[in-house]
Each structure stands twice: as structure tokens, then as C-alpha cells.
Design an enzyme around this catalytic site. Sequence first.
Site, PDB file in Angstrom:
ATOM      1  CB  SER A  52      -0.955  -0.040   1.197  1.00 33.65           C
ATOM      2  OG  SER A  52      -1.924   0.969   1.120  1.00 33.65           O
TER       3      SER A  52
ATOM      4  CG  HIS B  71      -5.548  -2.464  -0.119  1.00 32.01           C
ATOM      5  ND1 HIS B  71      -4.667  -2.228  -1.162  1.00 32.01           N
ATOM      6  CD2 HIS B  71      -5.142  -1.647   0.891  1.00 32.01           C
ATOM      7  CE1 HIS B  71      -3.788  -1.316  -0.803  1.00 32.01           C
ATOM      8  NE2 HIS B  71      -4.047  -0.943   0.435  1.00 32.01           N
TER       9      HIS B  71
ATOM     10  CG  ASP C 271      -6.700  -3.533  -3.899  1.00 28.69           C
ATOM     11  OD1 ASP C 271      -7.495  -2.605  -3.647  1.00 28.69           O
ATOM     12  OD2 ASP C 271      -5.480  -3.437  -3.652  1.00 28.69           O
TER      13      ASP C 271
END
Length: 675
Positions: free
Chosen positions: A319, A634, A583
Amino acid sequence: MSNDSNLRSRKAPKDKSAELADSNQADEPNSPVKTPVKTPKSSKTSTKSPKSASKSHSKHSSHHNKDLKKRLYQSRRATFFLGAILGLLATIVLTTYASEDLRSELDRLITFDSFNDFFEDWKDSMPAPIQLMLDKADKPSSNDLKGSAESFSVGLRLKHSYNLTAKHNVVMVPGVISTGLESWGITENGDCPSLPHFRKRLWGSFYMLRTMIMDKTCWLKHIKLDPETGLDPPGVKLRASLGFDGADFFVAGYWIWNKILQNLAVIGYGPENMISAGYDWRLAYNDLEKRDGYFTKLKLQIESAKRLTGQKSYLVGHSMGSQVILYFLKWVEAKGEEYGNGGPSWCNDHIAGFIDISGSLLGTPKAITALLSGEMKDTVQLNYLAMYGLEKFLSKKERVDMIRTFGGVPSMIPKGGDAIWGNLTHSPDDPSNTLKTNVSDEDISGPKDQTFGKFMRYRARNGKINKDTGINSTSQDFTMMEGIEKMLDLAPAWFSNRIRENYSYGLAKTKLELQKNNHDHLKWSNPFEIALPNAPDMKIFCFYGVGNPTERAYTYKEGDAESKLPLIIDTESVDPVFFGDGDGTVSLLTHAVCHEWQKKGLRFNPANIPVKIVEIKHEPDRFDIRGGARTAEHVDILGSAELNELILKVVTGHDELIEDVFHSELKNITSQMEI
């Protein structure tokens, strides 16, 4: 946790029976829907007399009572053990609330894995049938192990199948909100003294939730940064929790990096060749170095690891962690008092490669909604209980005021401008059947004749112009770049100034611009305004999820008196949120930069660093709250069996076993982009 259902629920009201069914299913999410079974009525009328019927009923009742006593006697032993366990748990809870020290220890130690240890200790005292059941659950078959997300399973399988052993050093850089934050303040005076919270996690623990609920004002005072300086407020000192404990679990039982740590440990990794580089994700990247010396420490750790092991390091970012890594690659070679001064060959000499896991390298649309209107349930990925706390106990205005003090969050504002995110008539990711992803089992709901290029559709309340919004019409559409500017116009000056002083969201058109940007830290978190290091020996791997409906565009309206905000998402409109591929958190287009890096001879990758891309299809297990072995959501992707296998192959030097895998249309989309 996604708020898609919340935004869609206003479209079609349910009848009461449907609401009741939904309520029952919400209480038991893993239980199938039960269809009522009607008891068939006898077609013949009984001819027994009342006396005989009473006698028969008495005999039946006696037999029933004997069976009931027998069953109760047989279950007494199981009941005893169940009661003992429940009593023990109740004692722990009561003792914990009576003791501040024990309460802190419970916050720190309890995980789902520790419950496994608890049952392991007590298993021998349980009845034989229960022991057998637990043994079977603990020992999956070899076929189950192949696609399993159970602890250590991927590492064990690859160790036996390929004889993988540790090679390159591993540096893990967590994403936004993933690293725990603990208080080091010792102030005793004022309305919110810090001393009672010393060494307690005010972010990333059940202590955080309890403090948020019981003392929201003081929790906000500690967690928010100073609006003017972007650093600690007076009397407050929050710092990132260091070491592997900082990011392996978010709160008790909710793992983040723990699965990856376990599988790396199986093949020989440990503290001597593995680093968890947690950081205070609230800070702007430049302030990370100024306040904490984060990048200096990271540079020294990588250099020390090479001296100790003789191997280069793989930087593994998830991320926002991928953006932190990108910034570090420019910082470490830059000259200057505040920079790394490593020289132009440092990355090539010390970095084996960069693994980008669901990275937000080009930002994500949800970042704007969080900073504009506090719509953050599906913007930041948290433990469901933690997310419930933020939504339940903080208003939208409180969430906006808090998030805007976090200088790190604006780094995730989308980058690249209209060339990436589209204009009012077209967007590169507009498929022929708009708002439908070709890798999802179901169509994504929404109109089929719209474009994602209209990032923000504004509709005035009651058709009347509100001067506070600065919008001079009752209906207006904004592109991504226009939406960013509107957000900055409506925000306080200190917030807008901090963003402009730390970040840039454009697109460099020439090599000369890229060379100039090498000396400008504003550009270092934007991969389309800088070039990769001149490091031909490095390798880059992009692993990300696809096939999970992800927020892409929004319908807004002016805020009401309750929200105290100029603009909020119009949840009463037909389409408050438009969904595309991704995602669940990061839009598919965010990964366009990986495909650009993969192209030979382009200005963004002057050394032609080899780039491999693996798209992981989102196929979650419906009976696993975290998605199981085949999830690509995610955060939960960190426990994916496929992702863990890919990471282990890369860091052990077996990346030749990895080939590009494409499920989405992104490869075709980027081939037509003019960047």
C-alpha cells in the site's frame, strides 16, 4: 471493510421479511439461509378416546424424560469442560478490567494464534472425540496444504518442494495505518495528561478502542498532529511501535504481516536477515526524516545487513509503503544536508530489488473522499471492530479534522492527471460496458453509459446554488485534477499549504524534467515525475489484486447542518458511488505505472530494470472472514497463499519461476496511453 452495501442500500427499500432475514444472517454470517419446514398435517382424524390418549401421552412423556436424563448425563462431562473454559475466560476478563497492567498485557499478547496455544495446552484434558477432532483440524492433508493459507503452510510446502532457503535480506515497509502508534509522553498536567498512556498503543490495539470510546476528546488530542507544524502537539509524543510487533497484527486477532513473517521464518529468515521498517504513517515523508530520522536509520540498517550477510536487500512495500520505498530510493542517493548522500550507485550496490504489493504508487480515489468529506469506512482498511469505532464515535467533521492533520495521507491522492484518470468525456479504464469488470463473477452495479473521467458529479440540493461551495451552478462535473483543486479550495489554508509543500500530482513529459526532479523532494513520491534509480542489477515485482469492485467516482452534494461540511457524498442519489476494477481499496489504474516501467527505453526506467507483474484474481472463501487462501483484497492479500509463494520465490533467488500473469484489461489500457 467495504461500505458498498451502505451506499447501495438506499436504492431499493426491502420489505420487512427481507429485513428480518438480513438481520438473522448478519447475526450468523456463516450460516446458510434456512427455509422454514412445514409440518404435514395428518389426513386422518384420530379415533382414540381421551382416556387412551392421555395414557399414551403419559407413557411417551415417561420415555422422553428417561431419554432426556440419559442425554444430560452423557453430555455432563462435555458441559463440565465447556463451563471450565468459559469460567476461565470470564476470570481473565474480570481480572483484566481490575488491573491496568494485565489489561495492557491482554491488548499486547492476545491473538487468534495464542488461542490455538491455549487449546493445545488443554487438549489432553478434553474427551477423546474432541481431541480427535482437534488433531484432524491441526493436520491438513497434503492436498489441502497446497492451497492453504494456514500458518506456515506456504513456507513448509515450498521448502519441501523446491528446497528454498533464505538468501537476500528482507526489509518490510507497512502501509498506511498498519503500524501501531504508542505514547511516550510523560505530561501530568492539563485536561489530557499523557502519563497514564505511557507505552500504551493509542493506535493498533484494543486499548485504542477503549480509549476512543471512554475518552474521545483526549484520544483525538493525542492522535492528531499539530495543524501548523505537522508534528506532535504540545505535551504529546506518539511514536511508531518498532520491530516485528509493530505491524504483524493491527489489533488482537487481526493479522497484517504475520502470515508473511511465518512463512519467511520457515525457510530460514529471522531478525538477523529480516527487518520490519515501521514508521509513523501520519507524518509527511519529509517530516519522517526531520523528526524521526527514519530514512537515515533505514539506510544504515540496509548497509549493516549487507556487511553481516554479504547479501543485498529486497524492499517489500504494501500500500503506502511502496510510496515510502520509492521516496527512499531518491532520498538515499540525493545530495544535501537533509538527504542520504549515498551517491548514484548506492541503490545498485545495496538493493536487490523492490516488491510492490498492492501499492498506491499513483494514489487512490478514496483518499480524496476521506480528506474532503470524511467518508473513510472503505478508504482506510482496518479491523472491523476498529472501523466500527471510528464510524460510530467520530462524526464526519471530526474524521475530516483528524485526517487532515495526517501529512502522510495526502501522498495517496491520485497522480498523473487527465492522462491517467481521464477527462469529462473519456477515461482510459472505461470499458465498452462501463462499470463492469471482466474478472468479476458478477456485474458491478451502476449505469453502463457513464465515464469514470467525471470523477466528481456535483448536484445542488433542491436545485439551488450554495455559495459556500464555490460552485456557480446547480449541476457540475469535475475531473480528477479539478476535484483535487476543489478539495484544496474548500480546506483550511494550513492544510492546502502543507500538501503543496510536500507533494506533487502531475506528469513529467521530458527526461530533462525528470532529471530536475531528482533534486526536488516534492516529486519523489510520484512515480510519473521521477525516474527509477540507475540500477540495472535491481529487479522490480508488482503483485496486486484485481476483480474486486473498487470506488472510482462519486456523486456529491452540499453538506447539511448536521455534517458541518461544505460537500458530502449524495447517498440519496441513484448512483452515489461508481465502481471499477481493483482490490476493493486501490483502483486498477494505480498500477499503470508498473506497466509503464515494464516498457523498454522509456524515460521512467532509464536503466531498463526488469519488471514482472502478477495480477492476483480475487476469489475469496465465503466462509473465511479474511478471505482465505485465494483472496486478493487490499489488506487480506498479505495472507494469500499465492502472494506468499511469490514473495518467497523472489527473496530466495528463484524469481525465474515467476512469469507475468494478467487477468484485467490494464495491460491493454496502458498500451494505448500516451504518457
